[in-house]
Each structure stands twice: as C-alpha cells, then as structure tokens.
Motif scaffolding. Structure first.
Motif, mmCIF file in Angstrom:
data_model
loop_
_atom_site.group_PDB
_atom_site.id
_atom_site.type_symbol
_atom_site.label_atom_id
_atom_site.label_comp_id
_atom_site.label_asym_id
_atom_site.label_seq_id
_atom_site.Cartn_x
_atom_site.Cartn_y
_atom_site.Cartn_z
ATOM 1 N N ASP A 98 0.825 -1.213 0.000
ATOM 2 C CA ASP A 98 0.000 0.000 0.000
ATOM 3 C C ASP A 98 0.860 1.264 0.000
ATOM 4 N N ALA A 99 1.938 1.267 0.812
ATOM 5 C CA ALA A 99 2.790 2.450 0.883
ATOM 6 C C ALA A 99 3.437 2.735 -0.473
ATOM 7 N N CYS A 100 3.968 1.716 -1.118
ATOM 8 C CA CYS A 100 4.608 1.910 -2.419
ATOM 9 C C CYS A 100 3.600 2.386 -3.457
ATOM 10 N N LEU A 101 2.414 1.804 -3.456
ATOM 11 C CA LEU A 101 1.404 2.201 -4.427
ATOM 12 C C LEU A 101 0.920 3.625 -4.196
ATOM 13 N N ARG A 102 1.056 4.128 -2.961
ATOM 14 C CA ARG A 102 0.714 5.521 -2.656
ATOM 15 C C ARG A 102 1.872 6.468 -2.967
ATOM 16 N N GLY A 103 2.983 5.929 -3.446
ATOM 17 C CA GLY A 103 4.146 6.766 -3.722
ATOM 18 C C GLY A 103 4.933 7.099 -2.479
ATOM 19 N N GLN A 104 4.847 6.258 -1.455
ATOM 20 C CA GLN A 104 5.590 6.472 -0.211
ATOM 21 C C GLN A 104 6.516 5.279 0.035
ATOM 22 N N GLU A 105 7.423 5.095 -0.917
ATOM 23 C CA GLU A 105 8.324 3.947 -0.852
ATOM 24 C C GLU A 105 9.160 3.916 0.414
ATOM 25 N N GLN A 106 9.369 5.086 1.020
ATOM 26 C CA GLN A 106 10.176 5.127 2.245
ATOM 27 C C GLN A 106 9.522 4.372 3.399
ATOM 28 N N TYR A 107 8.214 4.128 3.290
ATOM 29 C CA TYR A 107 7.485 3.391 4.322
ATOM 30 C C TYR A 107 7.110 1.987 3.853
ATOM 31 N N CYS A 108 7.795 1.470 2.856
ATOM 32 C CA CYS A 108 7.496 0.140 2.296
ATOM 33 C C CYS A 108 7.347 -0.885 3.415
ATOM 34 N N SER A 109 6.228 -1.606 3.391
ATOM 35 C CA SER A 109 5.957 -2.560 4.469
ATOM 36 C C SER A 109 6.671 -3.886 4.274
ATOM 37 N N VAL A 110 7.250 -4.097 3.093
ATOM 38 C CA VAL A 110 8.018 -5.317 2.851
ATOM 39 C C VAL A 110 9.495 -5.053 3.105
ATOM 40 N N LYS A 111 10.096 -4.134 2.356
ATOM 41 C CA LYS A 111 11.501 -3.791 2.586
ATOM 42 C C LYS A 111 11.911 -2.617 1.709
ATOM 43 N N ALA A 112 12.088 -1.458 2.336
ATOM 44 C CA ALA A 112 12.754 -0.363 1.653
ATOM 45 C C ALA A 112 14.249 -0.656 1.659
ATOM 46 N N ILE A 113 14.915 -0.382 0.561
ATOM 47 C CA ILE A 113 16.369 -0.598 0.471
ATOM 48 C C ILE A 113 17.045 0.758 0.497
ATOM 49 N N TRP A 114 17.869 0.970 1.523
ATOM 50 C CA TRP A 114 18.532 2.263 1.693
ATOM 51 C C TRP A 114 19.824 2.295 0.889
ATOM 52 N N THR A 115 20.265 3.468 0.548
ATOM 53 C CA THR A 115 21.340 3.660 -0.418
ATOM 54 C C THR A 115 22.682 3.123 0.063
ATOM 55 N N TYR A 116 22.887 3.080 1.359
ATOM 56 C CA TYR A 116 24.116 2.454 1.857
ATOM 57 C C TYR A 116 23.837 1.714 3.160
ATOM 58 N N GLY A 117 24.629 0.670 3.406
ATOM 59 C CA GLY A 117 24.508 -0.095 4.642
ATOM 60 C C GLY A 117 23.329 -1.039 4.686
ATOM 61 N N ASP A 118 22.708 -1.317 3.536
ATOM 62 C CA ASP A 118 21.541 -2.189 3.487
ATOM 63 C C ASP A 118 21.864 -3.375 2.573
ATOM 64 N N THR A 119 20.889 -4.272 2.408
ATOM 65 C CA THR A 119 21.072 -5.423 1.529
ATOM 66 C C THR A 119 20.459 -5.113 0.171
#
Length: 346
Positions: A98-119
């Motif tokens: 729902d968050a991604c479909l609303r254009g709020q990928e930063q709140y992705c309920s599955v997994k937001a991937i951050w630009t550094y230090g993430d998988t």
C-alpha cells in the motif's frame, strides 16, 4: 563491472579512507551513473560511527548523489546516457504494498532498500555516493533540472525532500506562518522552500548569530530560543513549526507557539517525552514526524527547486577533506552543507 574508487569507513573509530568497491552489473532496468557530487549528511556520520547499531564495514556512505548517466539497461526508457540525474536515500522497495502504491516507498511494508549499509537486490551490501559510480534501478533515479547546478542540487536529495515533504503535506503556502527550528543543513533549505511556497517564515535558533544569514534566505523574523521572552512573545503565532534539530527540545514551550490546530513536525531526532500531552489535547495541536519522501514527490521537489532557483548553500571539498569535514559538521562549523567533488576520488 570494473572496480570503483570509493572513500569508506572500515570501523567505527578509524578515519574514512580510500578503498576499491564492487558494483553489480547493469541489469535490464538499471542505470549506471558517473557520480559528480555527493553531499555529506549528518546521518552519514551516525551510521559509520555505529551510533545507530552494527554497521557492515567497509562502508561507503552518501545518499545525496548527483551525476550523469553513463549507461542504461535494455528496458530503461526514462533515462539515456548524458542525462543529469540524482539518487537519494532509497534505491529499492517492493513496489506492490500500500505504501509503495501511494508513492511512499520510504514506508514500504516489505523492505525499503537504503542507499548504503543495506542489503541490495543481489544480496550485497549497498554502498553509497562516496564513490565514482553507482548502479541503481531506474525507478529510484531522479532527473535533475538543468537550472540546478549539480553541486548545490546534491543536498536536495536528502535535506531538500526531508523538508519539502512535510511543508507540502501540511499545506504551507500564502497566508501561513511557519517557524523553522535550527538553521543548519536542513533548516536553511526549509527556509528557502517555505519562503518560495509563499509562507511567512521565522527562524528559531539558540542565538542570533546567524540572523543576518537567515533573513537573507527569506525569513522575515529570527528569534533566539535562548531568550525565555521569545516563547511568551510568540505564543500562538505559528500554523506550523518544523524542527530540524536533533537535540532534545522543551516541547511544551514550542507547542505553546502553535495556533489552534497548529502542527509541529520533527524531521530531526524524535523528541523526548514530556508533559506536552495536555497542550495537544486542549487545543487540537498536532505533533508528528516525517521521513524523507517518496520518489514521485522527490522529483516534484527537484522540479519545484529548479523553477524557483533553490539549491543548497554548499562548501565543495575534495575527498581527502572528508574526515576533517566530519569533525566540522559535529562542531556546527559549516554553512550549510559539505559536498564532495567526486572527481577527486578518481
């Protein structure tokens, strides 16, 4: 891909140093970017020094990235070699919740991937913009308007969207009175954006040492919070208070400056608990937080800044000055954002 030059932390206590990192091969939906400039965010320092928990060393930080497209995957249609682009705090999300479909990928309920230090999508650790190149899925790449120089645009990819998103979310515009707490890397951009949106802006800072600079950025008033009279004189004055500082604040005092139904938004560290609840209850005031913005909103922010000529006030440095810059950030000795000239990494 050939190895990439980078500047990275190898432990929580060692100075950052030059290293070689690997980037994944360019896939069908990927964009390869030659990085030109990367801003230094206070978050970079917290992360590499382990302030927020274990860190996967070696780690090249940096999520305020601007550059030029070097190559694109076979299925990419929005970008071409030579395009001026940016990458912010996010490089991936599920795209389906729902968050991604609303254009709020930063709140992705599955997994937001951050630009550094993430998988990353290939299972490797994401490495940030303190490097000469980066490979990013096209959905998380932004167009940088021609009107914005790449060096002053870099901090907009974090500091810009962090302040723009709540200002737009809470309807800042003509007739609104806004207070910005702090005039640092976030605060100075908040003043510019709120002013461009048509609001009447006041800066709240501990002292008046930056008053002249604050007024030059578009504020109509500048008050010292170290003076108790400030809170009395500005009681009920603001529709919105945007706090850009990470230090604990006397929340009761700040909330008293909100009008009926006014909103206080924290984009720095969350405030400590206090006796603020009665003030919220009695006058329908709102205390909330905000975390960057989605990709579409980030593009909207860049376009807005391009139209209004808004860039960060920056001090461009060479890679060899990064460690010194970290200490200066901690000492509040920069007006207002360090930006690394990535050509000095080559």
């Amino acid at each position: 891909m050939p190895p990439v030059n980078a500047f990275a932390a190898v432990s929580a206590t060692a100075p950052l140093q030059p290293i070689i990192i690997e980037r994944r091969e360019v896939g069908p939906r990927d964009v390869l970017i030659d990085i030109k400039y990367t801003g230094i965010c206070h978050s970079d320092i917290h992360e590499v020094r382990g302030d927020w928990g274990p860190c996967p060393y070696p780690l090249a930080p940096g999520h305020e990235i601007t550059g030029v497209v070097a190559a694109v995957g076979a299925e990419v249609t929005r970008f071409a070699a030579g395009d001026r682009v940016g990458v912010g705090c996010l490089v991936g999300s599920c795209g389906k919740c729902d968050a991604c479909l609303r254009g709020q990928e930063q709140y992705c309920s599955v997994k937001a991937i951050w630009t550094y230090g993430d998988t990353d999508v290939d299972g490797t650790v994401t490495q940030g913009g303190y490097a000469t190149q980066i490979v990013v899925t096209d959905r998380f790449v932004l167009h940088v308007p021609d009107a914005l120089p790449l060096d002053t645009a870099a901090p907009l990819l974090c500091a810009g969207i962090t302040t723009y998103a709540p200002l737009r979310r809470w309807g800042v515009g003509p007739g609104k009175k806004v207070a910005v707490v702090g005039l640092g890397g976030l605060g100075h951009i908040a003043v510019k954006i709120a002013h461009a949106l048509g609001a009447e802006v006041t800066v709240l800072s501990q002292t008046l040492s930056k008053k002249e600079a604050g007024l030059a950025l578009g504020a109509v008033d500048y008050r010292a919070t170290g003076d108790p009279a400030t809170f009395q004189e500005l009681a009920g004055a603001f529709d919105l208070i945007l706090s850009t500082v990470s230090a604990p604040l006397p929340m009761d005092s700040y909330l008293s400056m909100l009008t009926v139904g006014g909103v206080m938004v924290n984009v720095g560290a969350a405030p400590e608990e206090s006796g603020m609840h009665l003030r919220l209850l009695n006058r329908q005031r709102i205390l909330t937080g905000s975390l960057i913005g989605g990709i579409a909103e980030t593009q909207q922010m860049l376009d807005f800044c391009g139209e209004h000529g808004i860039g960060a006030e920056v001090e461009v440095i060479a890679a060899e000055q990064i460690n010194e810059a970290y200490e200066r950030v901690l000492a509040s000795d920069v007006r207002y954002r360090f930006v690394i000239d990535v050509a000095t990494l080559a």
